[in-house]
Design a protein around this motif. Structure first.
Motif, PDB file in Angstrom:
ATOM      1  N   GLN A   1       0.852  -1.186   0.000  1.00 22.66           N
ATOM      2  CA  GLN A   1       0.000   0.000   0.000  1.00 22.66           C
ATOM      3  C   GLN A   1       0.886   1.233   0.000  1.00 22.66           C
ATOM      4  O   GLN A   1       1.996   1.199   0.527  1.00 22.66           O
ATOM      5  N   GLY A   2       0.399   2.313  -0.588  1.00 21.01           N
ATOM      6  CA  GLY A   2       1.147   3.562  -0.561  1.00 21.01           C
ATOM      7  C   GLY A   2       1.338   4.138  -1.949  1.00 21.01           C
ATOM      8  O   GLY A   2       0.958   3.548  -2.961  1.00 21.01           O
ATOM      9  N   ALA A   3       1.958   5.280  -1.975  1.00 15.91           N
ATOM     10  CA  ALA A   3       2.143   6.007  -3.234  1.00 15.91           C
ATOM     11  C   ALA A   3       3.085   5.262  -4.180  1.00 15.91           C
ATOM     12  O   ALA A   3       2.893   5.279  -5.382  1.00 15.91           O
ATOM     13  N   ALA A   4       4.102   4.610  -3.657  1.00 14.23           N
ATOM     14  CA  ALA A   4       5.090   3.896  -4.489  1.00 14.23           C
ATOM     15  C   ALA A   4       4.794   2.405  -4.501  1.00 14.23           C
ATOM     16  O   ALA A   4       5.702   1.579  -4.473  1.00 14.23           O
ATOM     17  N   ARG A   5       3.522   2.051  -4.553  1.00 13.91           N
ATOM     18  CA  ARG A   5       3.151   0.647  -4.422  1.00 13.91           C
ATOM     19  C   ARG A   5       3.638  -0.220  -5.582  1.00 13.91           C
ATOM     20  O   ARG A   5       3.906  -1.400  -5.393  1.00 13.91           O
ATOM     21  N   ASP A   6       3.773   0.340  -6.802  1.00 20.69           N
ATOM     22  CA  ASP A   6       4.264  -0.462  -7.926  1.00 20.69           C
ATOM     23  C   ASP A   6       5.698  -0.922  -7.682  1.00 20.69           C
ATOM     24  O   ASP A   6       6.022  -2.094  -7.859  1.00 20.69           O
ATOM     25  N   ALA A   7       6.545  -0.001  -7.251  1.00 20.66           N
ATOM     26  CA  ALA A   7       7.940  -0.348  -6.961  1.00 20.66           C
ATOM     27  C   ALA A   7       8.027  -1.279  -5.755  1.00 20.66           C
ATOM     28  O   ALA A   7       8.810  -2.233  -5.750  1.00 20.66           O
ATOM     29  N   ALA A   8       7.214  -1.007  -4.734  1.00 21.31           N
ATOM     30  CA  ALA A   8       7.221  -1.851  -3.542  1.00 21.31           C
ATOM     31  C   ALA A   8       6.754  -3.266  -3.873  1.00 21.31           C
ATOM     32  O   ALA A   8       7.314  -4.247  -3.376  1.00 21.31           O
TER      33      ALA A   8
ATOM     34  N   SER B   1      -4.507   3.269  -2.177  1.00 19.50           N
ATOM     35  CA  SER B   1      -4.899   2.006  -2.802  1.00 19.50           C
ATOM     36  C   SER B   1      -3.946   0.878  -2.425  1.00 19.50           C
ATOM     37  O   SER B   1      -2.780   1.103  -2.112  1.00 19.50           O
ATOM     38  N   LEU B   2      -4.462  -0.327  -2.514  1.00 26.65           N
ATOM     39  CA  LEU B   2      -3.664  -1.526  -2.286  1.00 26.65           C
ATOM     40  C   LEU B   2      -3.287  -2.133  -3.633  1.00 26.65           C
ATOM     41  O   LEU B   2      -4.067  -2.076  -4.583  1.00 26.65           O
ATOM     42  N   LYS B   3      -2.134  -2.715  -3.698  1.00 24.98           N
ATOM     43  CA  LYS B   3      -1.758  -3.550  -4.838  1.00 24.98           C
ATOM     44  C   LYS B   3      -1.637  -4.956  -4.275  1.00 24.98           C
ATOM     45  O   LYS B   3      -0.875  -5.184  -3.326  1.00 24.98           O
ATOM     46  N   VAL B   4      -2.411  -5.869  -4.827  1.00 26.40           N
ATOM     47  CA  VAL B   4      -2.538  -7.214  -4.275  1.00 26.40           C
ATOM     48  C   VAL B   4      -2.359  -8.245  -5.381  1.00 26.40           C
ATOM     49  O   VAL B   4      -2.786  -8.017  -6.513  1.00 26.40           O
ATOM     50  N   ALA B   5      -1.768  -9.371  -5.047  1.00 26.24           N
ATOM     51  CA  ALA B   5      -1.683 -10.490  -5.985  1.00 26.24           C
ATOM     52  C   ALA B   5      -1.643 -11.795  -5.205  1.00 26.24           C
ATOM     53  O   ALA B   5      -1.129 -11.851  -4.089  1.00 26.24           O
ATOM     54  N   VAL B   6      -2.191 -12.820  -5.816  1.00 25.84           N
ATOM     55  CA  VAL B   6      -2.044 -14.168  -5.294  1.00 25.84           C
ATOM     56  C   VAL B   6      -0.941 -14.824  -6.109  1.00 25.84           C
ATOM     57  O   VAL B   6      -0.981 -14.828  -7.340  1.00 25.84           O
ATOM     58  N   ILE B   7       0.048 -15.340  -5.399  1.00 29.48           N
ATOM     59  CA  ILE B   7       1.180 -15.995  -6.047  1.00 29.48           C
ATOM     60  C   ILE B   7       1.087 -17.489  -5.750  1.00 29.48           C
ATOM     61  O   ILE B   7       1.321 -17.909  -4.605  1.00 29.48           O
ATOM     62  N   PRO B   8       0.715 -18.301  -6.745  1.00 27.13           N
ATOM     63  CA  PRO B   8       0.677 -19.746  -6.506  1.00 27.13           C
ATOM     64  C   PRO B   8       2.096 -20.290  -6.332  1.00 27.13           C
ATOM     65  O   PRO B   8       3.020 -19.884  -7.041  1.00 27.13           O
ATOM     66  N   VAL B   9       2.253 -21.187  -5.373  1.00 26.36           N
ATOM     67  CA  VAL B   9       3.538 -21.843  -5.128  1.00 26.36           C
ATOM     68  C   VAL B   9       3.286 -23.347  -5.169  1.00 26.36           C
ATOM     69  O   VAL B   9       2.461 -23.859  -4.412  1.00 26.36           O
ATOM     70  N   VAL B  10       3.977 -24.040  -6.063  1.00 34.49           N
ATOM     71  CA  VAL B  10       3.798 -25.477  -6.215  1.00 34.49           C
ATOM     72  C   VAL B  10       4.886 -26.187  -5.416  1.00 34.49           C
ATOM     73  O   VAL B  10       6.077 -25.952  -5.618  1.00 34.49           O
TER      74      VAL B  10
END
Length: 139
Positions: A71-78, A120-129
């Motif tokens: 979350q935050g202004a630099a969320r893409d880089a974070a 805004s939040l930047k969120v992703a689900v990362i599948p790990v096999v």
């Protein structure tokens, strides 16, 4: 004594806990996201195993999930930094100390979520096999 499945998931959580982001397991999304980011490990599905006989072994490709949140202004880089650190942590030891045969993450699909009266939040689900074998599907 914990099952191989639980031991592997605990080792994966420990690996994520070593990262700067806060790592939780099976928790709900908290009200506040730490500045370094947030990781929530979901146990996922072991799926249908392949079975070999003599000796009897169940071979799983267990799909766990990591929810990555920034979350935050630099969320893409974070977000980029956070996902790269997850990849580096997994690549450092693909067997989690010999507990499983192979660990591999899949590419995230990030989504921006608007939050009322907050950044805004930047969120992703990362599948790990997680590839591993056991002598008993319940043990």
């Amino acid at each position: 004594m914990p099952t191989p499945r639980e031991t592997i998931l605990a080792a994966l959580h420990a690996r994520l806990s070593a990262l700067p982001a806060t790592a939780l397991r099976g928790e709900v999304l908290p009200e506040r996201v730490p500045a370094e980011g947030l990781l929530i490990l979901r146990d996922g599905e072991p799926g249908e195993p392949e079975v070999t006989l003599s000796p009897l072994r169940y071979h799983y490709q267990h799909r766990a999930e990591i929810e990555a949140v920034v979350q935050g202004a630099a969320r893409d880089a974070a977000f980029d930094t956070l996902t790269a650190s997850i990849g580096a942590a997994l690549a450092a030891d693909r067997t989690l100390g010999g507990l499983c045969d192979w660990v591999e993450a899949e590419a995230p699909r990030p989504v921006d979520l608007a939050v009322e009266s907050a950044a805004s939040l930047k969120v992703a689900v990362i599948p790990v096999v997680l590839h591993y074998s056991t002598a008993d599907p319940l043990g």
